[in-house]
Design a protein around this motif. Sequence first.
Motif, PDB file in Angstrom:
ATOM      1  N   GLN A 105      -0.757  -5.493   1.417  1.00 59.22           N
ATOM      2  CA  GLN A 105      -1.660  -4.434   0.666  1.00 59.22           C
ATOM      3  C   GLN A 105      -2.763  -4.140   1.748  1.00 59.22           C
ATOM      4  O   GLN A 105      -3.045  -2.826   1.804  1.00 59.22           O
ATOM      5  N   GLN A 106      -3.199  -4.973   2.509  1.00 59.32           N
ATOM      6  CA  GLN A 106      -3.815  -4.489   3.569  1.00 59.32           C
ATOM      7  C   GLN A 106      -3.244  -3.270   4.590  1.00 59.32           C
ATOM      8  O   GLN A 106      -3.675  -2.496   5.089  1.00 59.32           O
ATOM      9  N   GLU A 107      -1.870  -3.739   4.823  1.00 57.92           N
ATOM     10  CA  GLU A 107      -1.271  -2.799   5.784  1.00 57.92           C
ATOM     11  C   GLU A 107      -1.061  -1.335   5.148  1.00 57.92           C
ATOM     12  O   GLU A 107      -1.217  -0.292   5.714  1.00 57.92           O
ATOM     13  N   SER A 108      -0.601  -1.515   3.867  1.00 58.52           N
ATOM     14  CA  SER A 108      -0.643  -0.274   2.999  1.00 58.52           C
ATOM     15  C   SER A 108      -1.840   0.659   3.061  1.00 58.52           C
ATOM     16  O   SER A 108      -2.132   1.712   3.269  1.00 58.52           O
ATOM     17  N   ASP A 109      -3.180  -0.160   2.797  1.00 58.08           N
ATOM     18  CA  ASP A 109      -4.434   0.457   2.687  1.00 58.08           C
ATOM     19  C   ASP A 109      -4.803   1.113   4.444  1.00 58.08           C
ATOM     20  O   ASP A 109      -5.216   2.270   4.334  1.00 58.08           O
ATOM     21  N   LEU A 110      -4.288   0.475   5.142  1.00 56.94           N
ATOM     22  CA  LEU A 110      -4.454   0.987   6.544  1.00 56.94           C
ATOM     23  C   LEU A 110      -3.944   2.201   6.826  1.00 56.94           C
ATOM     24  O   LEU A 110      -4.138   3.159   7.366  1.00 56.94           O
ATOM     25  N   TRP A 111      -2.502   2.275   6.368  1.00 58.65           N
ATOM     26  CA  TRP A 111      -1.718   3.181   6.494  1.00 58.65           C
ATOM     27  C   TRP A 111      -2.318   4.527   5.645  1.00 58.65           C
ATOM     28  O   TRP A 111      -2.131   5.636   6.263  1.00 58.65           O
ATOM     29  N   GLU A 112      -2.607   4.285   4.382  1.00 59.52           N
ATOM     30  CA  GLU A 112      -3.252   4.973   3.951  1.00 59.52           C
ATOM     31  C   GLU A 112      -4.488   5.910   4.629  1.00 59.52           C
ATOM     32  O   GLU A 112      -4.525   7.034   4.575  1.00 59.52           O
ATOM     33  N   ALA A 113      -5.425   5.153   5.010  1.00 61.83           N
ATOM     34  CA  ALA A 113      -6.519   5.591   5.736  1.00 61.83           C
ATOM     35  C   ALA A 113      -6.096   6.226   7.107  1.00 61.83           C
ATOM     36  O   ALA A 113      -6.530   7.392   7.513  1.00 61.83           O
ATOM     37  N   PHE A 114      -5.103   5.821   7.517  1.00 62.30           N
ATOM     38  CA  PHE A 114      -4.585   6.413   8.810  1.00 62.30           C
ATOM     39  C   PHE A 114      -3.875   7.876   8.562  1.00 62.30           C
ATOM     40  O   PHE A 114      -4.212   8.813   9.435  1.00 62.30           O
ATOM     41  N   LYS A 115      -3.245   8.134   7.613  1.00 61.18           N
ATOM     42  CA  LYS A 115      -2.616   9.343   7.001  1.00 61.18           C
ATOM     43  C   LYS A 115      -3.686  10.413   6.956  1.00 61.18           C
ATOM     44  O   LYS A 115      -3.429  11.485   7.014  1.00 61.18           O
ATOM     45  N   VAL A 116      -5.038   9.985   6.285  1.00 63.05           N
ATOM     46  CA  VAL A 116      -6.200  10.791   6.387  1.00 63.05           C
ATOM     47  C   VAL A 116      -6.550  11.676   7.468  1.00 63.05           C
ATOM     48  O   VAL A 116      -6.778  12.793   7.656  1.00 63.05           O
ATOM     49  N   PHE A 117      -6.487  10.812   8.689  1.00 66.82           N
ATOM     50  CA  PHE A 117      -6.693  11.393  10.239  1.00 66.82           C
ATOM     51  C   PHE A 117      -5.358  12.155  10.639  1.00 66.82           C
ATOM     52  O   PHE A 117      -5.647  13.221  11.133  1.00 66.82           O
ATOM     53  N   ASP A 118      -4.179  11.513  10.341  1.00 68.96           N
ATOM     54  CA  ASP A 118      -2.905  12.226  10.966  1.00 68.96           C
ATOM     55  C   ASP A 118      -2.499  13.445   9.902  1.00 68.96           C
ATOM     56  O   ASP A 118      -1.617  13.168   9.289  1.00 68.96           O
ATOM     57  N   GLU A 119      -3.219  14.349  10.111  1.00 68.29           N
ATOM     58  CA  GLU A 119      -3.018  15.531   9.252  1.00 68.29           C
ATOM     59  C   GLU A 119      -1.677  16.239   9.342  1.00 68.29           C
ATOM     60  O   GLU A 119      -1.139  16.630   8.220  1.00 68.29           O
ATOM     61  N   ASN A 120      -1.208  16.095  10.444  1.00 69.23           N
ATOM     62  CA  ASN A 120       0.321  16.894  10.412  1.00 69.23           C
ATOM     63  C   ASN A 120       1.422  15.961  10.182  1.00 69.23           C
ATOM     64  O   ASN A 120       2.801  16.153  10.436  1.00 69.23           O
ATOM     65  N   GLY A 121       0.956  14.380  10.110  1.00 67.14           N
ATOM     66  CA  GLY A 121       2.167  13.547   9.690  1.00 67.14           C
ATOM     67  C   GLY A 121       3.074  13.358  10.845  1.00 67.14           C
ATOM     68  O   GLY A 121       3.968  12.753  10.737  1.00 67.14           O
ATOM     69  N   ASP A 122       2.598  13.234  12.060  1.00 64.98           N
ATOM     70  CA  ASP A 122       3.615  13.135  13.120  1.00 64.98           C
ATOM     71  C   ASP A 122       3.469  11.583  13.602  1.00 64.98           C
ATOM     72  O   ASP A 122       4.035  11.065  14.780  1.00 64.98           O
ATOM     73  N   GLY A 123       2.501  10.846  13.123  1.00 67.99           N
ATOM     74  CA  GLY A 123       2.505   9.335  13.644  1.00 67.99           C
ATOM     75  C   GLY A 123       1.205   9.076  14.422  1.00 67.99           C
ATOM     76  O   GLY A 123       1.239   8.033  15.061  1.00 67.99           O
ATOM     77  N   TYR A 124       0.595  10.217  14.786  1.00 69.62           N
ATOM     78  CA  TYR A 124      -0.400   9.889  15.840  1.00 69.62           C
ATOM     79  C   TYR A 124      -1.629  10.692  15.359  1.00 69.62           C
ATOM     80  O   TYR A 124      -1.602  11.977  14.548  1.00 69.62           O
ATOM     81  N   ILE A 125      -2.845  10.313  15.869  1.00 70.00           N
ATOM     82  CA  ILE A 125      -4.157  10.968  15.407  1.00 70.00           C
ATOM     83  C   ILE A 125      -4.450  11.600  16.829  1.00 70.00           C
ATOM     84  O   ILE A 125      -4.830  10.976  17.864  1.00 70.00           O
ATOM     85  N   SER A 126      -4.393  12.927  17.093  1.00 71.53           N
ATOM     86  CA  SER A 126      -4.923  13.860  18.139  1.00 71.53           C
ATOM     87  C   SER A 126      -6.335  13.884  18.040  1.00 71.53           C
ATOM     88  O   SER A 126      -6.993  13.726  17.079  1.00 71.53           O
ATOM     89  N   ALA A 127      -6.945  14.262  19.205  1.00 73.18           N
ATOM     90  CA  ALA A 127      -8.320  14.469  19.204  1.00 73.18           C
ATOM     91  C   ALA A 127      -8.689  15.651  18.319  1.00 73.18           C
ATOM     92  O   ALA A 127      -9.697  15.577  17.480  1.00 73.18           O
ATOM     93  N   ARG A 128      -7.971  16.677  18.006  1.00 69.53           N
ATOM     94  CA  ARG A 128      -8.082  17.823  17.282  1.00 69.53           C
ATOM     95  C   ARG A 128      -8.234  17.271  15.791  1.00 69.53           C
ATOM     96  O   ARG A 128      -9.104  17.734  15.192  1.00 69.53           O
ATOM     97  N   GLU A 129      -7.093  16.488  15.580  1.00 71.71           N
ATOM     98  CA  GLU A 129      -7.242  16.019  14.051  1.00 71.71           C
ATOM     99  C   GLU A 129      -8.550  15.249  13.885  1.00 71.71           C
ATOM    100  O   GLU A 129      -9.005  15.172  12.923  1.00 71.71           O
ATOM    101  N   LEU A 130      -8.949  14.224  14.819  1.00 70.16           N
ATOM    102  CA  LEU A 130      -9.807  13.574  14.626  1.00 70.16           C
ATOM    103  C   LEU A 130     -11.249  14.402  14.268  1.00 70.16           C
ATOM    104  O   LEU A 130     -12.251  14.029  13.770  1.00 70.16           O
ATOM    105  N   GLN A 131     -11.404  15.420  15.273  1.00 68.81           N
ATOM    106  CA  GLN A 131     -12.650  16.354  15.348  1.00 68.81           C
ATOM    107  C   GLN A 131     -12.660  16.948  13.680  1.00 68.81           C
ATOM    108  O   GLN A 131     -13.684  17.102  13.250  1.00 68.81           O
TER     109      GLN A 131
END
Length: 180
Positions: A105-131
């Motif tokens: 459940q913790q892993e799933s919650d973290l993944w959902e939070a990560f996806k909020v930042f990873d707008e293009n869904g490539d598995g990474y948070i870029s500086a532009r996405e974070l901005q």
Amino acid sequence: MGPEKITLAAPSPSFRLRCKSLNSLRLRRIFDMFDKNGDCMITVSEISQALSLLGLDADTEELETMTQSYIRPGNEGLTYDDFVSLHESLGDTYFGFVQSEEEEQQESDLWEAFKVFDENGDGYISARELQVVLGKLGLVEGNLIDNVHRMIGSVDTNHDGRVDFYEFKEMMRATILPSS
């Protein structure tokens, strides 16, 4: 001196990712890298070439033996699904990884939070996405891209200029999980 044998050391965090969707993304990338001719199948020869590029000399007969039971009749190599089955089998055999429901459940919650930042869904948070996300949250830290790059750099352990899920997870655990 004969060819080096492949020996397994301590499990790599990337080998036994707990998040199935991220694991799937990384496995797909690995599969595509191994599939040199783009036929959606990995042959023993392609696996051998990939391992050789990584500096690992593998005995072709051993690779053949290891993969043969995962190659479907009539195929010359592993399909992506076969590759996933082989990976899971190796994980179970060598690492015996079992995760509790709470950890899942913790892993799933973290993944959902990560996806909020990873707008293009490539598995990474870029500086532009974070901005963009910081801007949506109304946080002034996101107003200058230099600030955002510093924020990324503070958690970017592999120094690729982006934050992957593993880095995000470690940052979140260090930040929000209570100490015991």
